[in-house]
Design an enzyme around this catalytic site. Structure first.
Site, PDB file in Angstrom:
ATOM      1  N   GLU A  53       0.829  -1.213   0.000  1.00  0.00           N
ATOM      2  CA  GLU A  53       0.000   0.000   0.000  1.00  0.00           C
ATOM      3  C   GLU A  53       0.865   1.265   0.000  1.00  0.00           C
ATOM      4  O   GLU A  53       0.628   2.189  -0.772  1.00  0.00           O
ATOM      5  CB  GLU A  53      -0.911   0.037   1.238  1.00  0.00           C
ATOM      6  CG  GLU A  53      -1.913  -1.092   1.364  1.00  0.00           C
ATOM      7  CD  GLU A  53      -2.903  -1.165   0.215  1.00  0.00           C
ATOM      8  OE1 GLU A  53      -3.022  -0.186  -0.546  1.00  0.00           O
ATOM      9  OE2 GLU A  53      -3.558  -2.209   0.071  1.00  0.00           O
ATOM     10  N   ASN A  57       1.299   3.961  -3.056  1.00  0.00           N
ATOM     11  CA  ASN A  57       0.999   5.383  -2.860  1.00  0.00           C
ATOM     12  C   ASN A  57       2.139   6.267  -3.360  1.00  0.00           C
ATOM     13  O   ASN A  57       1.905   7.279  -4.014  1.00  0.00           O
ATOM     14  CB  ASN A  57       0.763   5.684  -1.372  1.00  0.00           C
ATOM     15  CG  ASN A  57      -0.661   5.385  -0.946  1.00  0.00           C
ATOM     16  OD1 ASN A  57      -1.523   5.088  -1.777  1.00  0.00           O
ATOM     17  ND2 ASN A  57      -0.908   5.448   0.351  1.00  0.00           N
ATOM     18  N   ARG A 112      -8.929   3.728  -8.213  1.00  0.00           N
ATOM     19  CA  ARG A 112      -8.329   3.398  -6.922  1.00  0.00           C
ATOM     20  C   ARG A 112      -9.454   3.175  -5.919  1.00  0.00           C
ATOM     21  O   ARG A 112     -10.499   3.826  -5.992  1.00  0.00           O
ATOM     22  CB  ARG A 112      -7.429   4.541  -6.415  1.00  0.00           C
ATOM     23  CG  ARG A 112      -6.391   5.049  -7.409  1.00  0.00           C
ATOM     24  CD  ARG A 112      -5.408   4.007  -7.813  1.00  0.00           C
ATOM     25  NE  ARG A 112      -4.871   3.287  -6.653  1.00  0.00           N
ATOM     26  CZ  ARG A 112      -4.303   2.094  -6.736  1.00  0.00           C
ATOM     27  NH1 ARG A 112      -4.239   1.455  -7.873  1.00  0.00           N
ATOM     28  NH2 ARG A 112      -3.827   1.524  -5.670  1.00  0.00           N
TER      29      ARG A 112
END
Lengths: 153, 117
Positions: A53, A57, A112
């Protein structure tokens, strides 16, 4: 080594180009480093997910998929606790409180899910983001590893 | 690419079997292949079969939610089956089971969809 007092510090640093193909490299490498604590499968998969994650990002939001960007991960083990930091020198986050809202995404056109921060918060014991627009984002997360050994004892 | 997509059509239902790792890197390919199959064929419903899926993160959630919206806009349904505990936790956390039925296996999913269609 086994039989230590649990106070030994160990760490590693990993730096790589902000490319999506490095996301799996990053989570597998961090998992390999942490495996010395003998984590359960669930713990290991939590750690792999949060690394994925955070790195995603940085690639998508920090650097807008510009692979000249660099992502730096450090993993530190003290006793049975792992501290992970994931840093980029990208755009930074405009509104941190908004970004942390479940299902919020600044890039809906990329489909997303907006669940990245929520997942990191849920899977780790401690979770902190610091970000400055124009200079980058740093995520610091902590988790205590129960260890399979402890379960048997 | 460490993600495989296998598809099989049963009447108007498309079974999609994903194995490997579904992350940001593999998500685009999965999205393209599924949308192509959905647009091309006579697909009304989707069954997402996740037995071989070893890893998934929020990018995978995005792909699943995107296909759900697509098939729902065409009046169809999407269900999931064969979900391992790790992936289950992620789907549960994101509230996916509020909008999507979950079944033990493909057979149950197929009969579940036939009842509704």
């Amino acid at each position: 080594m086994s039989g230590d007092k649990g106070n030994d510090r160990n760490f590693m640093t990993l730096q790589f180009a902000a490319k999506s193909e490095n996301e799996s490299f990053a989570r597998v490498t961090v998992a390999a480093f942490i495996s010395q604590l003998d984590p359960t499968m669930d713990e290991l998969s939590d750690l792999k997910t949060v690394i994925s994650e955070a790195v995603t990002n940085s690639v998508i939001h920090g650097y807008d998929c510009n692979s000249e960007g660099i992502v730096t991960i450090t993993a530190e083990i003290i006793g049975d606790t792992v501290t992970l930091t994931v840093e980029d020198r990208g755009h930074g986050i405009e509104d941190l409180e908004l970004a942390k809202q479940p299902l919020y995404t600044s890039k809906p056109e990329l489909e997303r899910s907006g669940m990245g921060f929520t997942i990191m918060e849920n899977f780790m014991d401690e979770f902190e983001v610091s970000s400055e627009q124009g200079s980058g984002t740093s995520i610091r997360m902590k988790k205590r590893i129960e260890s399979k050994k402890a379960l048997y004892n | 690419m460490n993600l495989q997509v296998e598809m099989e059509q049963h009447r108007k239902t498309l079974i999609i079997r994903l194995s490997g790792e579904l992350d940001h890197h593999t998500a685009d390919m999965v999205r393209m292949r599924l949308d192509e199959a959905i647009q091309r064929g006579q697909v009304e419903h989707l069954i997402l079969s996740l037995k071989g899926l070893q890893f998934m993160d929020s990018s995978g959630l995005g792909v699943i939610l995107g296909r759900y919206k697509l098939i729902k806009s065409k009046g169809g349904k999407m269900v999931v089956c064969e979900v391992n505990p790790t992936v289950y936790r992620l789907l549960d956390m994101s509230g996916l089971f509020k909008i999507m039925q979950i079944y033990d296996n493909e057979g149950h999913a197929l009969s579940g969809l036939e009842v509704v269609s």
